[in-house]
Scaffold this motif. Sequence first.
Motif, PDB file in Angstrom:
ATOM      1  N   LEU A  49       3.674  24.446  -2.679  1.00  0.00           N
ATOM      2  CA  LEU A  49       2.645  23.576  -2.114  1.00  0.00           C
ATOM      3  C   LEU A  49       3.203  22.202  -1.767  1.00  0.00           C
ATOM      4  N   ILE A  50       4.055  21.657  -2.625  1.00  0.00           N
ATOM      5  CA  ILE A  50       4.651  20.350  -2.335  1.00  0.00           C
ATOM      6  C   ILE A  50       5.441  20.399  -1.036  1.00  0.00           C
ATOM      7  N   GLN A  51       6.216  21.467  -0.862  1.00  0.00           N
ATOM      8  CA  GLN A  51       7.050  21.579   0.335  1.00  0.00           C
ATOM      9  C   GLN A  51       6.316  22.255   1.489  1.00  0.00           C
ATOM     10  N   ASN A  52       5.095  22.743   1.237  1.00  0.00           N
ATOM     11  CA  ASN A  52       4.274  23.402   2.251  1.00  0.00           C
ATOM     12  C   ASN A  52       5.032  24.528   2.944  1.00  0.00           C
ATOM     13  N   THR A  53       5.591  25.414   2.110  1.00  0.00           N
ATOM     14  CA  THR A  53       6.367  26.537   2.627  1.00  0.00           C
ATOM     15  C   THR A  53       6.286  27.705   1.649  1.00  0.00           C
ATOM     16  N   LEU A  54       6.473  28.903   2.182  1.00  0.00           N
ATOM     17  CA  LEU A  54       6.538  30.097   1.335  1.00  0.00           C
ATOM     18  C   LEU A  54       7.926  30.308   0.767  1.00  0.00           C
ATOM     19  N   THR A  55       8.899  29.579   1.275  1.00  0.00           N
ATOM     20  CA  THR A  55      10.288  29.732   0.816  1.00  0.00           C
ATOM     21  C   THR A  55      10.878  28.355   0.478  1.00  0.00           C
ATOM     22  N   PRO A  56      10.463  27.745  -0.614  1.00  0.00           N
ATOM     23  CA  PRO A  56      10.960  26.408  -0.966  1.00  0.00           C
ATOM     24  C   PRO A  56      12.426  26.426  -1.366  1.00  0.00           C
ATOM     25  N   VAL A  80       0.854  -1.187   0.000  1.00  0.00           N
ATOM     26  CA  VAL A  80       0.000   0.000   0.000  1.00  0.00           C
ATOM     27  C   VAL A  80       0.889   1.235   0.000  1.00  0.00           C
ATOM     28  N   PHE A  81       0.626   2.143  -0.913  1.00  0.00           N
ATOM     29  CA  PHE A  81       1.398   3.377  -1.001  1.00  0.00           C
ATOM     30  C   PHE A  81       0.576   4.520  -0.413  1.00  0.00           C
ATOM     31  N   ASN A  82       1.177   5.244   0.510  1.00  0.00           N
ATOM     32  CA  ASN A  82       0.481   6.305   1.231  1.00  0.00           C
ATOM     33  C   ASN A  82       0.891   7.674   0.680  1.00  0.00           C
ATOM     34  N   VAL A  83       0.376   8.008  -0.475  1.00  0.00           N
ATOM     35  CA  VAL A  83       0.647   9.300  -1.100  1.00  0.00           C
ATOM     36  C   VAL A  83      -0.476  10.251  -0.715  1.00  0.00           C
ATOM     37  N   GLU A  84      -0.126  11.297   0.015  1.00  0.00           N
ATOM     38  CA  GLU A  84      -1.129  12.230   0.508  1.00  0.00           C
ATOM     39  C   GLU A  84      -1.388  13.337  -0.511  1.00  0.00           C
ATOM     40  N   PRO A  85      -2.627  13.803  -0.623  1.00  0.00           N
ATOM     41  CA  PRO A  85      -2.879  14.976  -1.465  1.00  0.00           C
ATOM     42  C   PRO A  85      -2.154  16.191  -0.901  1.00  0.00           C
ATOM     43  N   LEU A  86      -1.854  17.154  -1.766  1.00  0.00           N
ATOM     44  CA  LEU A  86      -1.130  18.338  -1.308  1.00  0.00           C
ATOM     45  C   LEU A  86      -1.953  19.117  -0.284  1.00  0.00           C
ATOM     46  N   ASP A  87      -1.250  19.639   0.712  1.00  0.00           N
ATOM     47  CA  ASP A  87      -1.852  20.559   1.677  1.00  0.00           C
ATOM     48  C   ASP A  87      -1.949  21.926   0.992  1.00  0.00           C
ATOM     49  N   LYS A  88      -3.166  22.423   0.794  1.00  0.00           N
ATOM     50  CA  LYS A  88      -3.370  23.680   0.060  1.00  0.00           C
ATOM     51  C   LYS A  88      -3.514  24.891   0.997  1.00  0.00           C
ATOM     52  N   SER A  89      -3.164  24.730   2.270  1.00  0.00           N
ATOM     53  CA  SER A  89      -3.408  25.814   3.236  1.00  0.00           C
ATOM     54  C   SER A  89      -2.619  27.083   2.928  1.00  0.00           C
ATOM     55  N   GLY A  97       7.578   2.288  -8.636  1.00  0.00           N
ATOM     56  CA  GLY A  97       7.683   2.198  -7.183  1.00  0.00           C
ATOM     57  C   GLY A  97       8.471   3.344  -6.588  1.00  0.00           C
ATOM     58  N   ALA A  98       9.556   3.747  -7.276  1.00  0.00           N
ATOM     59  CA  ALA A  98      10.365   4.868  -6.786  1.00  0.00           C
ATOM     60  C   ALA A  98       9.588   6.179  -6.852  1.00  0.00           C
ATOM     61  N   MET A  99       8.807   6.357  -7.909  1.00  0.00           N
ATOM     62  CA  MET A  99       7.979   7.566  -8.003  1.00  0.00           C
ATOM     63  C   MET A  99       6.981   7.625  -6.856  1.00  0.00           C
ATOM     64  N   LEU A 100       6.331   6.497  -6.587  1.00  0.00           N
ATOM     65  CA  LEU A 100       5.379   6.445  -5.480  1.00  0.00           C
ATOM     66  C   LEU A 100       6.072   6.688  -4.145  1.00  0.00           C
ATOM     67  N   GLY A 101       7.243   6.088  -3.972  1.00  0.00           N
ATOM     68  CA  GLY A 101       7.986   6.286  -2.738  1.00  0.00           C
ATOM     69  C   GLY A 101       8.436   7.720  -2.564  1.00  0.00           C
ATOM     70  N   ALA A 102       8.856   8.356  -3.654  1.00  0.00           N
ATOM     71  CA  ALA A 102       9.265   9.759  -3.583  1.00  0.00           C
ATOM     72  C   ALA A 102       8.089  10.649  -3.200  1.00  0.00           C
ATOM     73  N   ALA A 103       6.927  10.387  -3.801  1.00  0.00           N
ATOM     74  CA  ALA A 103       5.748  11.188  -3.471  1.00  0.00           C
ATOM     75  C   ALA A 103       5.328  10.976  -2.018  1.00  0.00           C
ATOM     76  N   GLU A 104       5.501   9.755  -1.508  1.00  0.00           N
ATOM     77  CA  GLU A 104       5.212   9.510  -0.087  1.00  0.00           C
ATOM     78  C   GLU A 104       6.048  10.411   0.813  1.00  0.00           C
ATOM     79  N   ARG A 105       7.262  10.748   0.352  1.00  0.00           N
ATOM     80  CA  ARG A 105       8.172  11.607   1.127  1.00  0.00           C
ATOM     81  C   ARG A 105       8.084  13.072   0.697  1.00  0.00           C
ATOM     82  N   GLU A 115      -3.037  10.582  -6.375  1.00  0.00           N
ATOM     83  CA  GLU A 115      -2.509  11.824  -5.787  1.00  0.00           C
ATOM     84  C   GLU A 115      -1.080  12.106  -6.226  1.00  0.00           C
ATOM     85  N   ILE A 116      -0.370  11.117  -6.748  1.00  0.00           N
ATOM     86  CA  ILE A 116       1.026  11.299  -7.150  1.00  0.00           C
ATOM     87  C   ILE A 116       1.176  12.389  -8.192  1.00  0.00           C
ATOM     88  N   LEU A 117       0.159  12.616  -9.008  1.00  0.00           N
ATOM     89  CA  LEU A 117       0.272  13.582 -10.099  1.00  0.00           C
ATOM     90  C   LEU A 117       0.508  14.996  -9.591  1.00  0.00           C
TER      91      LEU A 117
END
Length: 352
Positions: free
Chosen positions: A47-54, A7-16, A248-256, A280-282
């Motif tokens: 958004l991916i990094q959830n920061t104003l200064t990526p 099971v791959f746990n890829v979360e949707p982006l936090d849009k806050s 698998g590596a793409m999914l693993g990268a998105a998990e992180r 959600e990986i997209l």
Amino acid sequence: MISPLLVFNVEPLDKSLQVQLQCNIDNKTKPLGALGTIEGLALQVGLIQNTLTPTLERPVMLVFAADHGVVEAGVSPYPQAVTQQMVLNFLAGGAGINIFARQHNMRMRVVDAGVNHEFPAHPDLIRAKVGMGTNNFLHGPAMTAGQCAQALRSGRALAHAEAASGSNVMGFGEMGIGNTTSASTLVSVLCSLPVEQCVGRGTGLDAAGVARKAAVIREAIGHHQVSAEDPMQVLAIYGGFEIAMMAGAMLGAAERKVILLIDGFIATAALLVASRIAPEILEYCVFAHCSDESGHVLLLEKLDAKPLLNLGLRLGEGTGAALAYPLLQAAVNFLNQMASFESAQISRQEGS
């Protein structure tokens, strides 16, 4: 079906932070939207990094290599031995991807996912061989369900290790004689597209060779009759070890929560499989370019992807991803370093 143990746990982006990021982009000293795609890229990275200064840290290019049994059917003008020869070229630093990766200070890792050769140890080589190449999918599945799951797990572990070492942007490339045939078949089956629209010249086929490749794919699809609703089974029947491990590596990268730089047709075919496992990986993907492979533009449309470049490339190896990396840098630098109207004491457009 996908194993319940995989099971791959890829979360949707936090849009806050989206509103604030967009405000910062709009307040830069430029007309609204004047930097076009670069502005959208800056927003996505923030958004991916959830920061104003990526930031972009320890960029790495992962090149997955494996051999394909379907080469026996005459789908490539090159012999299978070229796969191992090119891997040795990568390790010697002499391939196109080596040049572009060095130019942009990207580390390069070559992953032996299933080349029909045993390589000596090398600091840039990751030994993750699932087998000595896949079986000919004209006669049976390219790999077993267990091998497919192994490749996915190995790719995931590899990406997790790279993220743990500090990498937050990963490029994905490949090498494997016959892998455009595998990718074309995956795209045709998973996207329900006619074979003829998915088949291109690959490593340099003439018109007769392209027709031969299409005939092989049609025969294989007719033989297996697998459902597009089961992406892992489709991958096991028609995929390559490098395609499965890359997925698998793409999914693993998105998990992180890593930025994924997607190369050309074969890398995008791996992403197609990954997106059927975890859609959600997209959101984590930056599509580097539209390749000269005829099926790539259709695949990008199916994924609603907007590539950064269109240079007529069809080399693979991750070359398009490496060439697009400076645009990613530009987006981050623009967001972090460009003055705002307030800081530069510049008047705004009236009414804004």
